[in-house]
Scaffold this active site. Structure first.
Site, short mmCIF file in Angstrom:
data_model
loop_
_atom_site.label_atom_id
_atom_site.label_comp_id
_atom_site.label_asym_id
_atom_site.label_seq_id
_atom_site.Cartn_x
_atom_site.Cartn_y
_atom_site.Cartn_z
N LYS A 184 105.29 -24.45 -32.97
CA LYS A 184 105.26 -25.84 -33.38
C LYS A 184 104.27 -26.41 -32.69
O LYS A 184 103.43 -25.79 -31.80
CB LYS A 184 106.67 -26.66 -32.89
CG LYS A 184 106.61 -26.64 -31.29
CD LYS A 184 107.72 -27.34 -30.62
CE LYS A 184 107.65 -28.23 -29.61
NZ LYS A 184 106.70 -28.85 -29.13
N ASP A 186 102.34 -29.02 -30.20
CA ASP A 186 102.49 -29.76 -28.92
C ASP A 186 102.75 -31.18 -29.34
O ASP A 186 102.32 -31.69 -30.22
CB ASP A 186 101.94 -29.52 -27.69
CG ASP A 186 102.41 -28.87 -26.55
OD1 ASP A 186 101.84 -28.16 -25.88
OD2 ASP A 186 103.62 -29.45 -26.39
N GLU A 187 103.54 -31.88 -28.42
CA GLU A 187 104.03 -33.38 -28.35
C GLU A 187 102.67 -34.18 -28.58
O GLU A 187 103.09 -35.28 -29.29
CB GLU A 187 105.07 -33.69 -27.47
CG GLU A 187 104.54 -34.00 -26.14
CD GLU A 187 104.32 -32.46 -25.28
OE1 GLU A 187 105.01 -31.54 -26.00
OE2 GLU A 187 103.83 -32.46 -23.95
O1 LIG Z 1 106.65 -28.88 -26.16
C1 LIG Z 1 107.26 -28.12 -25.51
O2 LIG Z 1 108.34 -27.93 -25.58
C2 LIG Z 1 106.67 -27.67 -24.08
O3 LIG Z 1 105.23 -27.97 -24.12
C3 LIG Z 1 106.72 -26.02 -23.89
O4 LIG Z 1 105.51 -25.66 -23.35
P1 LIG Z 1 105.77 -24.56 -22.24
O5 LIG Z 1 106.67 -23.40 -22.67
O6 LIG Z 1 104.45 -24.15 -21.87
O7 LIG Z 1 106.38 -25.49 -20.95
MG LIG Z 2 104.76 -29.67 -25.26
#
Ligand SMILES: O=C(O)[C@H](O)COP(=O)(O)O
Ligand SMILES: [Mg+2]
Length: 435
Positions: A184, A186-187
């Site tokens: 995915k 990232d947000e």
């Molecule tokens: O969007 C997400 O779920 C998080 O950014 C996960 O990222 P991380 O595994 O590096 O915390």
């Molecule tokens: Mg994220």
């Protein structure tokens, strides 16, 4: 009596009232402000969330009040908890924004309370019927990905933002090639100059297809369609469809409830799986004494029809105790959620609405997979961002280490044992296993 608060003439408290099966029921955590009687505060809150105002209004006839008055049918001052039953006629059937404007609107701002938290909403069948619920849901996603008997493994392309579209697609390809089922955005990656939406979608979907042909596994790219307008999100959704995508990702809280209901309508025709990232939810949900619970947010996502939702990890970097996360998991997957007073959860019969696929993401490393599997079982999507892209041997090895850790967990073998014959896992243990 605190200034500005006059004695309510309405008596909305009725402990003998048993809610009708067409009532919408809310549970609130309520802390009256200094000098305000608990029942007085509950009465004001019930009135303000339905038909009344802060003072006597001549236009509220006894007949109208009798027809639409709220019923505070449960009052536990010691537990600072009240439950209110509202006639379904108070609501625009099928509108999440309107329900929230009523039961999570002005009342959260009233001076008469120091804190007020909407803990849960139990929807009557008559209101559930107005919502589509998930289009694919948990079983539809399993069918699409072709994986029935294990959790799905996903990643988030890292760094969060900054890569070019070409580099982004390459990181996604390496994640797929290493073993990820899902990749995915990232947000906070949407349509920036350095990595435009269309070019990123096109290049990444092409490499997802390449990874599918090389691995023989379905590979899902979750491109973030979050955008300034619903019109633009729909445009992006249709671009994904034309490019052969199976998914779209949305930041549900920043995008907003009306946007989600609009996208769900569109998703029906476009046929994309909707992934709900819940960033910003903590603005509502984190304070246990004020705001709106994540149970409510999760239920609204299922009602509207997101297909999979981040619910927390228990073991990762985000807040959320095990019982809270499992309560959210139950709201996602059960057809009938039993009441649980300890979690301030009301009973909810979900009728025909499909289960959502729970997602655990945030601060996860491959070494946490045995714990994640014992907490969630097989019906979870485990997502590793840093836990894959920080692997000493690179992204593909990070993804492979996750798949190996999952294989070990499914076979009931310790990671240490399994690592003896799996190099990527062995290196992951060296980096992340707590000494
Ligand atoms: O969007 C997400 O779920 C998080 O950014 C996960 O990222 P991380 O595994 O590096 O915390
Ligand atoms: Mg994220």
């Amino acid at each position: 009596m605190q200034s500005g608060v006059t004695k309510m003439r309405r008596d909305y408290i009725d402990r003998d009232y048993s809610p009708k099966n067409t009532d919408l029921i809310c549970e609130f955590h309520l802390e009256p402000s200094e000098g305000v009687d608990f029942e007085e505060a509950a009465t004001h809150m019930a009135g303000e969330s339905s038909i009344d105002s802060w003072t006597e209004i001549a236009t509220l006839s006894p007949e109208l009040a009798a027809k639409l008055k709220p019923y505070v049918f449960y009052v536990d001052e010691e537990a600072q908890t009240v439950r209110v039953a509202y006639s379904e006629e108070l609501f625009e059937l099928g509108s999440v924004p309107q329900v929230l404007s009523a039961v999570a609107g002005n009342i959260l701002s009233m001076k008469i309370v120091d804190n007020l938290r909407l803990q849960d909403i139990a929807f009557p069948k008559s209101m559930l019927r107005e919502f589509k619920g998930p289009n694919f849901g948990l079983s539809g996603i399993r069918k699409l990905v072709g994986v029935q008997d294990r959790p799905l493994i996903g990643t988030i392309v890292k760094p969060k933002v900054g890569l070019t579209s070409e580099k982004h697609a390459e990181v996604a390809y390496n994640s797929f090639a290493g073993g990820c089922d899902l990749v995915k955005d990232d947000e906070n990656l949407t349509d920036q100059k350095f990595n435009g939406f269309e070019k990123r979608a096109e290049l990444t979907l092409k490499l997802a297809e390449k990874a599918e042909s090389e691995t023989g596994e379905r590979k899902m790219y979750l491109c973030n369609i979050t955008a300034p307008t619903c019109k633009e999100m729909i445009r992006r959704m249709n671009i994904l469809k034309d490019l052969g995508a199976s998914y779209a990702m949305i930041d549900v809280v920043p995008a907003g409830w009306t946007a989600l209901q609009t996208l769900r309508e569109e998703a029906e025709d476009v046929g994309l799986v909707l992934h709900a990232h819940r960033c910003m939810h903590s603005a509502y949900t984190r304070n246990p004494r004020h705001g709106i619970s994540m149970v409510v947010v999760a239920k609204l996502c299922r009602l509207i029809g997101l297909d999979q939702l981040h619910i927390g990890t228990v073991v990762g970097k985000m807040h959320g105790e095990k019982h809270e996360v499992l309560t959210l998991r139950d709201e996602c997957v059960l057809d009938n959620v039993p009441a649980d007073e300890s979690q301030h959860v009301l009973a909810q019969d979900w009728g025909e609405l499909k289960p959502m696929f729970p997602v655990a993401s945030g601060g996860l490393a491959p070494t946490m997979i045995p714990d994640l599997y014992s907490i969630f079982g097989k019906d979870v999507i485990m997502q590793f961002g840093g836990g894959i892209h920080a692997h000493p041997m690179g992204t593909a090895a990070g993804a492979a280490a996750c798949r190996q850790a999952l294989e070990a967990s499914l076979e009931g073998v310790t990671l240490q044992e399994y690592a003896k014959s799996h190099k990527e896992l062995e290196v992951a243990l060296g980096k992340w296993l707590k000494k």
